[in-house]
Design an enzyme around this catalytic site. Structure first.
Site, short mmCIF file in Angstrom:
data_model
loop_
_atom_site.label_atom_id
_atom_site.label_comp_id
_atom_site.label_asym_id
_atom_site.label_seq_id
_atom_site.Cartn_x
_atom_site.Cartn_y
_atom_site.Cartn_z
N ARG A 105 0.66 -1.06 -0.06
CA ARG A 105 0.05 -0.09 -0.08
C ARG A 105 0.84 1.11 -0.11
O ARG A 105 0.48 2.27 -0.82
CB ARG A 105 -0.98 -0.02 1.42
CG ARG A 105 -1.90 1.08 1.27
CD ARG A 105 -3.13 0.95 2.24
NE ARG A 105 -2.41 1.02 3.60
CZ ARG A 105 -3.34 0.77 4.45
NH1 ARG A 105 -4.74 0.40 4.49
NH2 ARG A 105 -2.86 0.85 5.88
N LYS A 127 -2.40 7.20 1.02
CA LYS A 127 -2.32 7.46 2.53
C LYS A 127 -1.27 8.47 2.54
O LYS A 127 -0.12 8.04 2.99
CB LYS A 127 -1.92 6.10 3.34
CG LYS A 127 -2.67 6.05 4.57
CD LYS A 127 -2.31 4.81 5.13
CE LYS A 127 -2.31 4.69 6.80
NZ LYS A 127 -3.24 5.51 7.31
N GLU A 136 -16.02 6.16 5.71
CA GLU A 136 -15.23 5.58 6.39
C GLU A 136 -15.37 6.55 7.74
O GLU A 136 -15.83 7.65 7.90
CB GLU A 136 -14.02 5.35 6.24
CG GLU A 136 -13.39 6.57 5.52
CD GLU A 136 -11.55 5.94 5.18
OE1 GLU A 136 -11.23 4.82 5.36
OE2 GLU A 136 -11.25 6.86 4.42
N1 PXG Z 1 -9.11 4.84 6.99
C1 PXG Z 1 -8.14 5.73 7.06
C2 PXG Z 1 -8.48 7.09 6.45
C3 PXG Z 1 -7.02 5.36 7.68
O1 PXG Z 1 -6.20 6.19 7.95
C4 PXG Z 1 -7.92 3.11 7.99
C5 PXG Z 1 -8.96 3.68 7.41
C6 PXG Z 1 -7.68 1.75 8.34
O2 PXG Z 1 -6.80 0.90 7.75
P1 PXG Z 1 -5.69 -0.30 8.25
O3 PXG Z 1 -4.96 -0.61 7.12
O4 PXG Z 1 -4.84 0.35 9.51
O5 PXG Z 1 -6.82 -1.16 8.55
C7 PXG Z 1 -6.68 4.06 8.21
C8 PXG Z 1 -5.45 3.61 8.69
C9 PXG Z 1 -3.15 6.59 13.66
C10 PXG Z 1 -3.19 5.31 12.68
O6 PXG Z 1 -2.16 6.90 14.28
C11 PXG Z 1 -4.33 5.61 11.66
C12 PXG Z 1 -4.12 4.41 10.72
C13 PXG Z 1 -3.44 3.44 10.95
C14 PXG Z 1 -2.55 3.38 11.92
C15 PXG Z 1 -2.47 4.29 12.78
O7 PXG Z 1 -4.10 7.50 13.83
N2 PXG Z 1 -5.01 4.62 9.74
#
Ligand code: PXG
Length: 289
Positions: free
Chosen positions: A50, A149, A182
């Protein structure tokens, strides 16, 4: 703590990046948040895929092959003994001038921070989260694709501010068509009977790695799992709602816009999937030591 920058490990006080880095000046860069459980990096390959996709979409050439990046992550975890922790992998555009042009930037900077995290409080998992839907829409896919991201999280931060101002911790973001996209850093699932639904990627959801794992686990357990466009009505009338993400894992939702979800406590499907997820997370991944 030892921080990785461009191939070297620095003491925290010496881990520094230029104020002319476009990551700082414009949020120009990409990142990943990754977990380690029981001395293994969970879903490392998926996170790296990703990261490289995000970088490609913004024409950022990461100065390391995936294999080298994988080794750098493991090396940083090892140096910090991050056996049950959180890894933040950041690639910035690098040092440039006071102008938007990314092509004048010298070279991308690779930063890896491996920290022993504070989990969300246990009580939150027992009691469940309260959410509100907010006015800030998820980025239009042709403005900045929600699948990138990127280091610019203002869209999500604005939504989070609205939620906190409304007295809850997390927001549900809709897309420009009014469908559910989301939460600000988590994907969303709705349960009705034995059906699990989550918004499709085109509706503005990041293709979450936890989301994909949970869809697989739920299908294995016999649930009918599908991507489907969801409206706020679907959330209000669900048996259960939960969020998934690297930091949160799986967390039940008990209230949305002052409507009680289901029985007002994290439901049996949520709890079953959360247990299955934890068991998987503890037993798979790339070894650190
Ligand atoms: N939507 C968004 C906008 C994200 O940033 C997810 C969904 C979930 O994706 P994953 O691959 O983690 O299942 C994310 C992921 C933080 C933090 O420190 C944020 C994420 C991941 C890890 C830490 O706020 N976002």
């Amino acid at each position: 703590m030892k921080i990785y920058i461009n191939g070297r490990l620095f003491a925290e006080k010496d881990a520094k990046i230029s104020v002319f880095d476009h990551g700082l000046l414009y949020g120009d860069g990409v990142f990943e948040g990754i977990r380690t459980y029981n001395g293994r990096v969970f879903m490392l390959e998926e996170h790296l895929h990703r990261l490289y996709r995000s970088a490609k979409a913004i024409t950022l050439n990461i100065p390391l092959e995936k294999d080298g990046m994988s080794k750098a992550v493991v090396r940083t975890c090892k140096a910090n003994r991050t056996l049950n922790g959180y890894v933040r992998l950041v690639v910035t555009r690098g040092v440039g001038t006071l102008g938007l042009n990314p092509f004048v930037c010298s070279k991308p900077q690779v930063i890896i921070i491996a920290a022993n995290i504070q989990l969300y409080p246990k009580k939150l998992y027992e009691d469940g989260l309260k959410l509100v839907t907010v006015g800030t829409l998820r980025n239009h896919t042709e403005s900045v694709s929600p699948n990138i991201k990127s280091l610019n999280y203002l869209n999500n931060i604005m939504a989070k501010i609205e939620a906190i101002n409304a007295g809850v911790m997390e927001a549900i973001m809709l897309n420009p068509q009014g469908f559910v996209a989301e939460a600000t850093g988590d994907n969303i699932f709705v349960v009705k009977g034995d059906r699990l639904r989550t918004p499709p990627i085109w509706a503005g959801a990041l293709e979450g790695i936890t989301r994909n794992v949970v869809m697989g686990l739920a299908a294995e357990q016999g649930y009918d799992v599908r991507e489907e466009t969801l409206t706020r009505y679907d959330l209000y009338t669900a048996d259960e709602v939960f969020l998934t993400g690297t930091a949160a894992e799986i967390i039940g939702v008990v209230e949305i816009d002052r409507r009680i979800v289901g029985k007002g406590a994290p439901g049996p499907v949520t709890r079953r999937l959360a247990n299955a997820f934890r068991a998987l997370a503890r037993s798979t991944g790339v070894p650190i030591l």
